[in-house]
Design an enzyme around this catalytic site. Sequence first.
Site, short mmCIF file in Angstrom:
data_model
loop_
_atom_site.label_atom_id
_atom_site.label_comp_id
_atom_site.label_asym_id
_atom_site.label_seq_id
_atom_site.Cartn_x
_atom_site.Cartn_y
_atom_site.Cartn_z
N TYR A 148 0.70 -1.12 -0.51
CA TYR A 148 0.01 0.04 -0.27
C TYR A 148 0.40 1.21 0.05
O TYR A 148 0.57 2.50 -1.32
CB TYR A 148 -0.99 0.59 1.46
CG TYR A 148 -1.29 1.74 1.51
CD1 TYR A 148 -2.67 1.63 -0.41
CD2 TYR A 148 -2.07 2.02 2.46
CE1 TYR A 148 -3.06 2.71 0.41
CE2 TYR A 148 -2.71 2.85 2.10
CZ TYR A 148 -3.60 3.64 1.20
OH TYR A 148 -3.98 4.51 1.36
N ARG A 155 1.09 6.61 -6.54
CA ARG A 155 0.27 7.18 -6.83
C ARG A 155 -0.06 8.55 -7.40
O ARG A 155 0.10 9.40 -8.06
CB ARG A 155 -1.10 7.32 -5.87
CG ARG A 155 -2.99 7.94 -6.53
CD ARG A 155 -3.93 7.81 -5.67
NE ARG A 155 -3.48 7.50 -4.05
CZ ARG A 155 -4.25 7.25 -3.46
NH1 ARG A 155 -5.31 6.99 -3.13
NH2 ARG A 155 -3.76 7.06 -1.54
N TYR A 207 -0.77 13.01 6.51
CA TYR A 207 -0.11 11.72 7.84
C TYR A 207 1.21 11.98 7.64
O TYR A 207 1.98 12.53 7.23
CB TYR A 207 -0.51 10.25 6.63
CG TYR A 207 -2.11 9.65 7.65
CD1 TYR A 207 -3.22 10.43 7.86
CD2 TYR A 207 -2.56 9.02 7.48
CE1 TYR A 207 -4.49 10.22 8.32
CE2 TYR A 207 -3.58 8.54 7.19
CZ TYR A 207 -4.72 8.70 7.72
OH TYR A 207 -5.64 8.36 7.58
N ARG A 220 -11.76 13.49 2.06
CA ARG A 220 -12.78 12.08 2.93
C ARG A 220 -13.53 12.14 2.36
O ARG A 220 -14.25 10.90 2.42
CB ARG A 220 -12.62 12.38 4.41
CG ARG A 220 -11.46 13.23 5.53
CD ARG A 220 -11.23 11.58 5.42
NE ARG A 220 -9.54 12.01 6.65
CZ ARG A 220 -8.86 10.59 6.94
NH1 ARG A 220 -8.71 9.06 5.89
NH2 ARG A 220 -7.99 10.42 7.28
N GLU A 328 -14.22 -1.15 7.14
CA GLU A 328 -13.90 0.22 6.00
C GLU A 328 -15.06 0.02 5.67
O GLU A 328 -15.91 -0.28 5.10
CB GLU A 328 -12.88 0.23 5.03
CG GLU A 328 -12.90 1.19 4.20
CD GLU A 328 -11.33 2.05 3.80
OE1 GLU A 328 -11.56 2.79 2.51
OE2 GLU A 328 -10.28 0.83 4.64
#
Length: 334
Positions: A148, A155, A207, A220, A328
């Site tokens: 990830y 990305r 983060y 979000r 999730e």
Amino acid sequence: MIQAYAPPSHALAHPRLRVEYVPETDPGAVLRDDQVLAVFGFGEDAPRHHDPRYLRVALQSHGPRQLEVWRGAGTVRGGRDGDIAWASDGQLLFGVLELDEAPDIETASAHAYTQLSRFVGHSDTPHLLRVWNYLDAITAGSGDRERYRRFCIGRARGLGHFDSAQLPAATAIGRYEDTRRMQIYWLAANQPGTPLENPRQVSAYRYPRQYGPQPPSFARAMLAPAGSDMPLLLSGTAAVVGHASMHAGQLLAQLEETFANFDALLDAARDHAPTLPAQFGPGTRLKVYVRERADLALAAQALDARFGDRVPRLLLHAVICRDELAVEIDGGHG
């Protein structure tokens, strides 16, 4: 190159999106409706179809088998452009990329997002609203070699120079497969939406370093373009407060924390759109991703107790992007 359908330049129409969960059937029967923008089947036994508007997602569903159907505002046209399958009604664009991870996930994700960014940017629907990323073995690897984390690096590289405050809503979920084939699909519009953050959570793109060298690149939620008839687009949301995972491995406690996060997110959205319902209800569509197969029935019972049949939803067996997270949820709300 096949170009996405564009409406007459003198009339910039407002986007409209309806999302439905319907009993699984032959996708061809649904796709005969020329206002259908996309159809999704779930699981290894999901039907297959050649139409570019149809996507089979290899996440096994729990409960009655369903298709997810997106309907737009007008006649939909579609096609294929290299690796990209697309469909557009002129106001909204659905696109999908399915790529082998050669030579590695970081390089493949950079390549995928470069293609995505160019295709959307050169279309008549250049505003990226929402992206779904489905990957194998999402948490395999240790430290900064975790898949990830490598995906997040790729990305960001593929997106190029971007304004963090204008990122799309997104989900990144792992599949229980070993094909090493990346599946990315998205929704873009002819007008920009408004990215939203959650006051209970640190923005993902901020983060700290402990989560990897490149923070995740998403908002979000995404509030629909002004004047549109679309739901609030909810990113994948879990039991994360601040930037820390809560209630490690405890499904029911994590569900409660996740819905507390959604309550805060809806409050933030209503500051921009006061007519948005304050709670989930009939205008909400949820996809619930559950890590452990043995927890699917427990999650279904908890959701039945919370919502009854008021909130349409899909339960899917999937891997969450942090090992300690059991569930999730993403979706749309309007």
